[in-house]
Design a protein around this motif. Structure first.
Motif, PDB file in Angstrom:
ATOM      1  N   GLY A 116      34.273  51.145  53.849  1.00  0.00           N
ATOM      2  CA  GLY A 116      35.575  51.453  53.137  1.00  0.00           C
ATOM      3  C   GLY A 116      34.971  50.954  51.832  1.00  0.00           C
ATOM      4  N   ALA A 117      35.007  51.491  50.829  1.00  0.00           N
ATOM      5  CA  ALA A 117      34.527  50.669  49.168  1.00  0.00           C
ATOM      6  C   ALA A 117      35.663  51.116  48.533  1.00  0.00           C
ATOM      7  CB  ALA A 117      33.195  52.495  49.011  1.00  0.00           C
ATOM      8  N   TRP A 118      35.361  49.344  47.445  1.00  0.00           N
ATOM      9  CA  TRP A 118      36.823  49.585  46.868  1.00  0.00           C
ATOM     10  C   TRP A 118      36.166  49.024  45.526  1.00  0.00           C
ATOM     11  CZ3 TRP A 118      36.978  44.490  45.523  1.00  0.00           C
ATOM     12  CH2 TRP A 118      35.854  43.189  45.230  1.00  0.00           C
ATOM     13  N   GLU A 119      36.650  49.167  44.482  1.00  0.00           N
ATOM     14  CA  GLU A 119      36.191  49.061  43.349  1.00  0.00           C
ATOM     15  C   GLU A 119      37.175  47.719  42.460  1.00  0.00           C
ATOM     16  OE1 GLU A 119      36.738  52.633  40.574  1.00  0.00           O
ATOM     17  OE2 GLU A 119      37.144  53.311  42.323  1.00  0.00           O
ATOM     18  N   VAL A 120      37.159  47.238  41.795  1.00  0.00           N
ATOM     19  CA  VAL A 120      37.673  46.420  41.057  1.00  0.00           C
ATOM     20  C   VAL A 120      38.617  47.165  39.585  1.00  0.00           C
ATOM     21  CG1 VAL A 120      38.503  44.281  39.100  1.00  0.00           C
ATOM     22  CG2 VAL A 120      37.127  44.569  41.092  1.00  0.00           C
ATOM     23  N   PRO A 121      40.131  47.694  40.249  1.00  0.00           N
ATOM     24  CA  PRO A 121      40.965  47.938  39.234  1.00  0.00           C
ATOM     25  C   PRO A 121      40.555  47.945  37.391  1.00  0.00           C
ATOM     26  CG  PRO A 121      42.977  47.407  40.918  1.00  0.00           C
ATOM     27  CD  PRO A 121      41.617  46.835  40.917  1.00  0.00           C
ATOM     28  N   TRP A 122      40.964  49.336  37.004  1.00  0.00           N
ATOM     29  CA  TRP A 122      40.129  49.150  35.780  1.00  0.00           C
ATOM     30  C   TRP A 122      40.910  48.221  34.897  1.00  0.00           C
ATOM     31  CZ3 TRP A 122      43.302  50.391  31.833  1.00  0.00           C
ATOM     32  CH2 TRP A 122      44.641  51.267  32.000  1.00  0.00           C
ATOM     33  N   SER A 123      42.486  48.147  35.335  1.00  0.00           N
ATOM     34  CA  SER A 123      43.718  47.179  34.371  1.00  0.00           C
ATOM     35  C   SER A 123      43.760  46.164  35.187  1.00  0.00           C
ATOM     36  CB  SER A 123      44.926  47.867  34.680  1.00  0.00           C
ATOM     37  OG  SER A 123      45.183  48.144  35.993  1.00  0.00           O
ATOM     38  N   GLU A 124      42.749  45.563  36.082  1.00  0.00           N
ATOM     39  CA  GLU A 124      42.312  44.425  35.931  1.00  0.00           C
ATOM     40  C   GLU A 124      41.723  43.803  35.368  1.00  0.00           C
ATOM     41  OE1 GLU A 124      44.349  41.594  38.047  1.00  0.00           O
ATOM     42  OE2 GLU A 124      45.703  43.274  38.722  1.00  0.00           O
TER      43      GLU A 124
END
Length: 150
Positions: free
Chosen positions: A48-56
């Motif tokens: 499960g990979a995730w990234e911080v949303p660019w808007s954040e």
């Protein structure tokens, strides 16, 4: 379900990598990977990979631990559902902070296969690959199966 920070590099047991994002398509992909692993005597690495949303990033309101907790809360029920009845297959679950496509491709180094779900978004859903499936199909170091959830 076990959770490890990284896979065993010296272990030559055949393995299948499968991506999970909490969607029905990814749950079906994990289920398919488990069934296939049974047939070929392989272990399964669920990523499960995730990234911080660019808007954040523009106006941060959370810290990395907050994002990680939210991702775990979203993924754990999906992973648990997909792994129901899979006690006979050695399964490793990893949740990593990285773009999903590159994370899956890197995890698939030396894998027998990389499995990803196929999303059906938009007016022509199912006619085009999603960005993660497309990235994996073009960059994976092993065969890629794009599982179509029905």
């Amino acid at each position: 379900m076990s959770e490890e920070s990284e896979s065993s590099s010296g272990d030559r047991e055949p393995f299948i990598v499968v991506g999970v994002d909490g969607s029905r398509a990814s749950i079906a992909a994990v289920t398919w990977a488990i069934d296939h692993a049974r047939r070929i005597g392989a272990r399964v690495e669920v990523i499960g990979a995730w990234e911080v949303p660019w808007s954040e990033l523009v106006s941060p309101t959370k810290v990395d631990d907050d994002y990680f907790r939210q991702v775990r809360e979203r993924l754990e029920p999906a992973i648990a559902e997909a792994l129901t009845g899979a006690d006979d297959v050695h399964t490793v679950v990893r949740i990593v902070e990285w773009y999903p496509g590159p994370a899956l491709v890197q995890a698939a180094e030396h894998a027998e296969m990389l499995v990803v779900g196929s999303h059906r978004y938009g007016v022509m859903g199912g006619m085009h690959l999603g960005s993660v499936a497309s990235y994996c199909a073009h960059h994976a170091p092993c065969p890629v199966l794009i599982h179509r959830h029905r």
